[in-house]
Scaffold this motif. Structure first.
Motif, PDB file in Angstrom:
ATOM      1  N   ALA A  33       7.234   0.745   2.271  1.00 50.74           N
ATOM      2  CA  ALA A  33       7.531   2.629   2.159  1.00 50.74           C
ATOM      3  C   ALA A  33       7.420   2.877   0.509  1.00 50.74           C
ATOM      4  O   ALA A  33       6.763   3.740   0.604  1.00 50.74           O
ATOM      5  CB  ALA A  33       8.983   2.966   3.323  1.00 50.74           C
ATOM      6  N   VAL A  34       8.563   2.310  -0.154  1.00 50.81           N
ATOM      7  CA  VAL A  34       7.990   2.389  -1.703  1.00 50.81           C
ATOM      8  C   VAL A  34       6.186   2.915  -2.142  1.00 50.81           C
ATOM      9  O   VAL A  34       6.134   3.872  -2.957  1.00 50.81           O
ATOM     10  CB  VAL A  34       8.855   1.718  -2.631  1.00 50.81           C
ATOM     11  N   ILE A  35       6.011   1.235  -2.208  1.00 51.60           N
ATOM     12  CA  ILE A  35       4.421   1.106  -2.622  1.00 51.60           C
ATOM     13  C   ILE A  35       3.530   2.149  -2.489  1.00 51.60           C
ATOM     14  O   ILE A  35       3.287   3.071  -2.818  1.00 51.60           O
ATOM     15  CB  ILE A  35       3.821   0.159  -2.397  1.00 51.60           C
ATOM     16  N   PRO A  36       3.308   2.470  -1.120  1.00 55.28           N
ATOM     17  CA  PRO A  36       2.160   3.361  -0.368  1.00 55.28           C
ATOM     18  C   PRO A  36       2.637   5.292  -1.327  1.00 55.28           C
ATOM     19  O   PRO A  36       1.936   6.011  -2.158  1.00 55.28           O
ATOM     20  CB  PRO A  36       2.625   3.953   1.016  1.00 55.28           C
ATOM     21  N   ALA A  37       4.322   4.709  -0.817  1.00 56.22           N
ATOM     22  CA  ALA A  37       4.642   6.884  -1.371  1.00 56.22           C
ATOM     23  C   ALA A  37       4.505   7.096  -2.915  1.00 56.22           C
ATOM     24  O   ALA A  37       4.222   7.978  -3.005  1.00 56.22           O
ATOM     25  CB  ALA A  37       6.145   6.915  -1.040  1.00 56.22           C
ATOM     26  N   LEU A  38       4.247   6.049  -2.937  1.00 57.62           N
ATOM     27  CA  LEU A  38       4.235   5.749  -5.374  1.00 57.62           C
ATOM     28  C   LEU A  38       3.195   5.934  -5.273  1.00 57.62           C
ATOM     29  O   LEU A  38       2.636   6.358  -6.758  1.00 57.62           O
ATOM     30  CB  LEU A  38       4.811   5.081  -5.885  1.00 57.62           C
ATOM     31  N   ALA A  39       2.177   4.878  -4.561  1.00 57.89           N
ATOM     32  CA  ALA A  39       0.690   4.931  -5.506  1.00 57.89           C
ATOM     33  C   ALA A  39       0.513   6.490  -4.575  1.00 57.89           C
ATOM     34  O   ALA A  39      -0.265   6.650  -5.855  1.00 57.89           O
ATOM     35  CB  ALA A  39      -0.089   4.145  -4.506  1.00 57.89           C
ATOM     36  N   GLY A  40       0.831   7.173  -4.178  1.00 58.03           N
ATOM     37  CA  GLY A  40       0.020   8.299  -3.383  1.00 58.03           C
ATOM     38  C   GLY A  40       0.741   8.765  -4.116  1.00 58.03           C
ATOM     39  O   GLY A  40      -0.510  10.377  -4.593  1.00 58.03           O
TER      40      GLY A  40
END
Length: 265
Positions: A45-52
């Motif tokens: 959940a963290v990785i896509p949110a930060l990348a986006g």
């Protein structure tokens, strides 16, 4: 401050328009170097949110490979990818999602010996690992390096997220009783995928707020989610003056922390 291209201004326009965020907040995200430890339920959940959102550089540390039992809560991966390294797959996802994010996947398990070298140079550490031993070792290293730590965990129907910067630290929160490798983790306790997604997304929101300088300061406050009632509560933590990490007699940098569950990987 990092300059934004026309394409980036369009890509991030829905958050740049926020008065509490703006172009300055976006530039701060682009200039940030964030380390996510654990590409499991929390990390997915963290990785896509930060990348986006446009974090400039993402380091992802995870030494595990995808297991079939991961897939109900780790939506970055597919059935055909069982047996492949999570860090590499997560990096592929980020590159497809946002070409403006630099990615550094590290296919290693972090421990007290390598944590200082792996974590040096980051602006924020987000720990989503699934055992207390690792979480305490990461926290001890973050204290020595002076890097803020966002700790996120979920098990069964309970989730927690806390931001630690100096005192109090994560060790002040849980104490020294969990410095062993045989503590329970989600494999024994169970966890819902929707819970890890909720907790991970909340951790990502806190990370973006911290980096962009939006909202109130939440250092030393831990947030708790009861997944059965849907209620959140929070508490402010006091510093432990006898804490072996941030107290009067801290551990040496890179030294052996006494060895240390909640969901992450």
């Amino acid at each position: 401050m990092a300059d934004l291209s026309d394409e980036e201004l369009t890509r991030y326009s829905r958050q740049i328009v926020l008065p509490q965020f703006g172009g300055v907040g976006q530039q701060r995200l682009k200039a940030a170097n964030v380390c996510v430890i654990g590409a499991g339920g929390i990390g997915c959940a963290v990785i896509p949110a930060l990348a986006g959102a446009g974090i400039g550089r993402l380091t992802m540390i995870d030494g595990d490979c995808v297991d079939l039992s991961n897939l109900h809560r780790q939506p970055l991966y597919r059935s055909r990818e069982v047996g492949e390294p999570k860090a590499a797959l997560a990096a592929q996802f980020v590159r497809r999602l946002n070409p403006f994010v630099e990615v550094d996947p590290i296919e290693r398990r972090i421990d007290a010996g390598n944590a200082p070298a792996l974590l040096t140079g980051h602006d924020l550490i987000i720990d989503g690992t699934d055992n207390f031993a690792t979480r305490l070792q990461v926290s001890d290293a973050a204290v020595r390096l002076g890097v803020p730590l966002l700790s996120a965990a979920a098990a069964q129907f309970q989730g927690q997220v806390g931001l630690f910067r100096g005192q109090p630290c994560y060790r002040c929160f849980v104490g020294d009783a969990f410095d062993s490798d045989d503590c329970d983790n989600c494999a024994e306790l169970g966890v819902l995928g929707a819970l890890t997604a909720t907790v991970g997304s909340f951790a990502a929101l806190m990370a973006i707020r911290v980096i962009a300088g939006a909202g109130e300061e939440t250092t030393g406050r831990v947030y708790f989610l009861d997944g059965l009632t849907g209620e959140w509560r929070s508490m402010r933590l006091p510093a432990d003056p006898g804490c072996k990490a941030c107290g009067t007699q801290p551990l040496p940098l890179g030294g052996e922390a006494p060895r240390s569950g909640a969901e992450g990987s």
